[in-house]
Design a protein around this motif. Structure first.
Motif, PDB file in Angstrom:
ATOM      1  N   LYS A 196       0.818  -1.208   0.000  1.00  0.00           N
ATOM      2  CA  LYS A 196       0.000   0.000   0.000  1.00  0.00           C
ATOM      3  C   LYS A 196       0.852   1.259   0.000  1.00  0.00           C
ATOM      4  N   ASN A 197       1.866   1.300   0.847  1.00  0.00           N
ATOM      5  CA  ASN A 197       2.680   2.514   0.973  1.00  0.00           C
ATOM      6  C   ASN A 197       3.441   2.824  -0.309  1.00  0.00           C
ATOM      7  N   PHE A 198       4.046   1.788  -0.917  1.00  0.00           N
ATOM      8  CA  PHE A 198       4.803   2.037  -2.138  1.00  0.00           C
ATOM      9  C   PHE A 198       3.876   2.438  -3.287  1.00  0.00           C
ATOM     10  N   THR A 199       2.703   1.834  -3.366  1.00  0.00           N
ATOM     11  CA  THR A 199       1.740   2.194  -4.407  1.00  0.00           C
ATOM     12  C   THR A 199       1.297   3.643  -4.261  1.00  0.00           C
ATOM     13  N   LEU A 200       1.057   4.079  -3.029  1.00  0.00           N
ATOM     14  CA  LEU A 200       0.689   5.485  -2.790  1.00  0.00           C
ATOM     15  C   LEU A 200       1.813   6.420  -3.225  1.00  0.00           C
ATOM     16  N   LEU A 201       3.059   6.053  -2.911  1.00  0.00           N
ATOM     17  CA  LEU A 201       4.206   6.886  -3.295  1.00  0.00           C
ATOM     18  C   LEU A 201       4.362   6.964  -4.808  1.00  0.00           C
ATOM     19  N   ALA A 202       4.220   5.824  -5.491  1.00  0.00           N
ATOM     20  CA  ALA A 202       4.365   5.804  -6.944  1.00  0.00           C
ATOM     21  C   ALA A 202       3.284   6.654  -7.605  1.00  0.00           C
ATOM     22  N   ALA A 203       2.054   6.560  -7.112  1.00  0.00           N
ATOM     23  CA  ALA A 203       0.970   7.380  -7.660  1.00  0.00           C
ATOM     24  C   ALA A 203       1.245   8.865  -7.420  1.00  0.00           C
ATOM     25  N   ALA A 204       1.728   9.187  -6.219  1.00  0.00           N
ATOM     26  CA  ALA A 204       2.078  10.585  -5.923  1.00  0.00           C
ATOM     27  C   ALA A 204       3.173  11.075  -6.854  1.00  0.00           C
ATOM     28  N   ASN A 205       4.108  10.192  -7.176  1.00  0.00           N
ATOM     29  CA  ASN A 205       5.219  10.562  -8.052  1.00  0.00           C
ATOM     30  C   ASN A 205       4.748  10.905  -9.461  1.00  0.00           C
ATOM     31  N   VAL A 206       3.721  10.214  -9.939  1.00  0.00           N
ATOM     32  CA  VAL A 206       3.161  10.517 -11.258  1.00  0.00           C
ATOM     33  C   VAL A 206       2.577  11.929 -11.262  1.00  0.00           C
ATOM     34  N   PHE A 207       1.753  12.263 -10.270  1.00  0.00           N
ATOM     35  CA  PHE A 207       1.160  13.605 -10.185  1.00  0.00           C
ATOM     36  C   PHE A 207       2.239  14.672 -10.014  1.00  0.00           C
ATOM     37  N   PHE A 208       3.222  14.370  -9.186  1.00  0.00           N
ATOM     38  CA  PHE A 208       4.300  15.315  -8.905  1.00  0.00           C
ATOM     39  C   PHE A 208       5.081  15.668 -10.168  1.00  0.00           C
ATOM     40  N   HIS A 209       5.481  14.661 -10.929  1.00  0.00           N
ATOM     41  CA  HIS A 209       6.243  14.923 -12.146  1.00  0.00           C
ATOM     42  C   HIS A 209       5.380  15.564 -13.232  1.00  0.00           C
ATOM     43  N   ALA A 210       4.118  15.183 -13.296  1.00  0.00           N
ATOM     44  CA  ALA A 210       3.229  15.830 -14.266  1.00  0.00           C
ATOM     45  C   ALA A 210       3.107  17.318 -13.966  1.00  0.00           C
ATOM     46  N   ALA A 211       2.995  17.670 -12.684  1.00  0.00           N
ATOM     47  CA  ALA A 211       2.871  19.080 -12.288  1.00  0.00           C
ATOM     48  C   ALA A 211       4.102  19.885 -12.682  1.00  0.00           C
ATOM     49  N   ILE A 234      -1.752  18.764  -5.365  1.00  0.00           N
ATOM     50  CA  ILE A 234      -2.642  18.467  -4.232  1.00  0.00           C
ATOM     51  C   ILE A 234      -2.827  16.964  -4.041  1.00  0.00           C
ATOM     52  N   PRO A 235      -3.187  16.195  -5.103  1.00  0.00           N
ATOM     53  CA  PRO A 235      -3.268  14.745  -4.888  1.00  0.00           C
ATOM     54  C   PRO A 235      -1.919  14.123  -4.523  1.00  0.00           C
ATOM     55  N   ALA A 236      -0.826  14.681  -5.051  1.00  0.00           N
ATOM     56  CA  ALA A 236       0.493  14.160  -4.681  1.00  0.00           C
ATOM     57  C   ALA A 236       0.738  14.335  -3.186  1.00  0.00           C
ATOM     58  N   ILE A 237       0.415  15.507  -2.662  1.00  0.00           N
ATOM     59  CA  ILE A 237       0.591  15.776  -1.231  1.00  0.00           C
ATOM     60  C   ILE A 237      -0.326  14.886  -0.399  1.00  0.00           C
ATOM     61  N   ALA A 238      -1.578  14.732  -0.846  1.00  0.00           N
ATOM     62  CA  ALA A 238      -2.525  13.899  -0.101  1.00  0.00           C
ATOM     63  C   ALA A 238      -2.076  12.443  -0.058  1.00  0.00           C
ATOM     64  N   LEU A 239      -1.586  11.932  -1.176  1.00  0.00           N
ATOM     65  CA  LEU A 239      -1.134  10.541  -1.229  1.00  0.00           C
ATOM     66  C   LEU A 239       0.085  10.322  -0.335  1.00  0.00           C
ATOM     67  N   ILE A 240       1.024  11.264  -0.362  1.00  0.00           N
ATOM     68  CA  ILE A 240       2.208  11.142   0.495  1.00  0.00           C
ATOM     69  C   ILE A 240       1.814  11.228   1.962  1.00  0.00           C
ATOM     70  N   GLY A 241       0.830  12.084   2.261  1.00  0.00           N
ATOM     71  CA  GLY A 241       0.347  12.179   3.637  1.00  0.00           C
ATOM     72  C   GLY A 241      -0.259  10.892   4.151  1.00  0.00           C
ATOM     73  N   SER A 242      -0.727  10.032   3.243  1.00  0.00           N
ATOM     74  CA  SER A 242      -1.342   8.756   3.635  1.00  0.00           C
ATOM     75  C   SER A 242      -0.329   7.632   3.821  1.00  0.00           C
ATOM     76  N   VAL A 243       0.928   7.893   3.436  1.00  0.00           N
ATOM     77  CA  VAL A 243       1.967   6.872   3.566  1.00  0.00           C
ATOM     78  C   VAL A 243       2.376   6.738   5.028  1.00  0.00           C
ATOM     79  N   LYS A 244       2.506   5.518   5.473  1.00  0.00           N
ATOM     80  CA  LYS A 244       2.934   5.257   6.849  1.00  0.00           C
ATOM     81  C   LYS A 244       4.411   4.866   6.842  1.00  0.00           C
ATOM     82  N   VAL A 245       5.219   5.681   7.509  1.00  0.00           N
ATOM     83  CA  VAL A 245       6.659   5.452   7.598  1.00  0.00           C
ATOM     84  C   VAL A 245       7.041   5.411   9.064  1.00  0.00           C
ATOM     85  N   CYS A 246       7.901   4.483   9.419  1.00  0.00           N
ATOM     86  CA  CYS A 246       8.345   4.370  10.802  1.00  0.00           C
ATOM     87  C   CYS A 246       9.050   5.650  11.248  1.00  0.00           C
TER      88      CYS A 246
END
Length: 374
Positions: free
Chosen positions: A5-20, A172-184
Motif C-alpha cells: 500500500k505505501n509504495f503504491t501510494l508513493l508511486a501514484a504521488a510521483n506521477v502527479f508530482f512529475h506531471a505538475a 494536491i493529490p500528490a501531497i494527499a497521497l504522500i500524507g497517507s503513507v505510513k513510515v516508521c
C-alpha cells in the motif's frame, strides 16, 4: 512484496508530482516569450537556472530528512513548489521570475530527494530496494510524459493563469497521497548541517555523466517536436520496454543493453527526421521511447549498485540530479542551435553516438572495477 500500500501510494504521488513539474516547461517557455518578450534563448536560460537550482539545497539534504519528519519535508517542499507556481500570475518584473525559478528548482530538488532517495527506500524491504528504485523511476517517467502532453496541449487552448493554477492543483493529490503513507518514526540524529550524504555520490558520477547523453537528446527533441502523437508514441515505446524487461528474466549484459538502447534511439532520430510523411513521427517516437528505456534502465542499475552501505539514497539522487540538469541543458542547446539557424539532427546523433562510445570504452569497465570492491 514491492507493491504494498505505501509504495503504491508513493508511486501514484510521483506521477502527479512529475506531471505538475514537467507541464510547466512548455507553459513557462511560451509565457516568457509571448507575455514578457524574452527571446527563445533567454527563456531557455531560465530552464537551465531551474536545473542548476536543484543543487542549491543538496548539502542540507541529509540534515533535513534525518532531523525532521521525512514526510513533512516532502510535503512542505511540494507546497513551496506549488505556491511559487501560482506566484507567476502576480509577477511584475523579470528578477521575480528569476527568483521564482530558483525557488522552484530548490523545492523540486528537496522533493526528489525526500521521495525517491528516502521514502521509496523506507517503505520497501531490504531485498526489494533495487526494484523499488527502478519502479519509482518508471512512475516518474510516466508523470514526465503526461506533464509534457498536458503542457503542450494546454498552451494551445488555455490561458496562462489557468495553466499555472492547474500545475499547482496537480500537486494536491500528490501531497494527499504522500500524507497517507505510513513510515516508521526515526529519532533525530546528531548530524552536521552540511554534507554530501543524500546529495552527490562521487562513485556514481562517471556513469551519471555518461547517462546524461540520453536526457540531453530528449531535451533537444522537446524543443523541436511539439506533436502530441510523438510523445504518446514515446510513452508506448517506453511501455514496450517495460513489457520486454518483465518477460526476459535472464540478466542481459550491460554493453548489449546500452548498445541496443542507443542504437534504437539513433534509429528513432533518423526516422523522425525523414523529410516527408506522418508515420516516421510515430515510428521515431516508439523507437526513442524503447531506446530510452533500455539505456536508462542500465545506467540506473549501475548507479544504485555502485553505492556502498547506506549510500543507496545518495546514488539514486545523483542519478536524478544528472537527469534533470541534462534535460534542462538539452532544452537550452536545442533552442540555441535553432536560434543560430542550425538543425538539431546532427547534434542529437553526435550526442547519442558519444554516449554509446563512452559507455563501451570507459563506463562499463569503471563499473566492473568499482562494483567488485563491495
Amino acid at each position: 512484496m514491492l507493491w504494498n500500500k505505501n509504495f503504491t501510494l508513493l508511486a501514484a504521488a510521483n506521477v502527479f508530482f512529475h506531471a505538475a513539474v514537467y507541464m510547466q516547461f512548455p507553459v513557462l517557455h511560451r509565457w516568457m516569450t509571448d507575455v514578457w518578450g524574452y527571446t527563445g534563448v533567454e527563456a531557455a536560460c531560465m530552464t537551465v537556472v531551474f536545473g542548476l537550482s536543484l543543487f542549491i539545497p543538496g548539502a542540507f539534504n541529509s540534515y533535513l530528512v534525518d532531523t525532521f519528519s521525512r514526510k513533512q519535508v516532502c510535503v512542505w517542499s511540494m507546497i513551496v513548489l506549488g505556491l511559487a507556481t501560482v506566484a507567476y500570475t502576480g509577477v511584475s518584473s523579470s528578477w521575480q521570475i528569476f527568483v521564482l525559478r530558483i525557488l522552484q528548482g530548490g523545492a523540486f530538488g528537496i522533493a526528489l530527494m525526500s521521495t525517491g532517495s528516502t521514502l521509496a527506500i523506507d517503505v520497501a524491504s531490504s531485498h526489494q530496494r533495487d526494484r523499488a528504485n527502478r519502479a519509482f523511476t518508471w512512475s516518474g517517467i510516466v508523470g514526465m510524459l503526461a506533464g509534457i502532453l498536458i503542457g503542450l496541449t494546454g498552451v494551445a487552448h488555455r490561458g496562462f493563469e489557468f495553466l499555472f493554477s492547474y500545475s499547482a492543483a496537480l500537486l494536491i493529490p500528490a501531497i494527499a497521497l504522500i500524507g497517507s503513507v505510513k513510515v516508521c518514526f526515526r529519532a533525530p540524529l546528531d548530524l552536521p548541517l552540511c554534507s554530501f550524504d543524500r546529495f552527490l555520490l562521487f562513485r556514481a558520477v562517471p556513469p551519471g555523466i555518461n547517462m546524461m547523453a540520453v536526457p540531453l537528446v530528449i531535451g533537444m527533441l522537446f524543443v523541436s517536436v511539439s506533436d502530441f502523437s510523438f510523445y504518446l508514441c514515446t510513452g508506448l515505446g517506453f511501455l514496450l520496454y517495460l513489457l520486454v524487461r518483465e518477460s526476459v528474466r535472464r540478466q542481459v549484459d550491460g554493453r548489449i543493453q546500452v548498445g541496443a538502447g542507443q542504437l534504437l534511439m539513433i534509429a528513432g532520430l533518423m526516422a523522425l527526421h525523414h523529410p516527408e510523411g506522418v508515420y516516421p513521427l510515430y515510428i521515431g517516437g516508439c523507437l526513442i521511447g524503447l531506446g530510452t528505456g533500455f539505456s536508462i534502465g542500465q545506467f540506473l542499475q549501475m548507479m544504485i549498485l555502485l553505492p556502498l552501505h547506506c549510500e543507496r539514497g545518495t546514488g539514486y539522487h545523483t542519478y536524478r540530479l544528472s537527469w534533470e540538469l541534462a534535460w534542462a541543458c538539452g532544452i537550452f542547446l536545442g533552442v540555441y542551435l535553432q536560434s543560430q539557424g542550425k538543425g538539431l539532427f546532427g547534434a542529437e546523433i553526435l550526442i547519442a553516438v558519444a554516449g554509446l562510445l563512452l559507455y563501451q570504452a570507459f563506463t562499463y569497465r569503471y563499473f566492473k572495477r568499482h562494483y567488485q570492491k563491495h
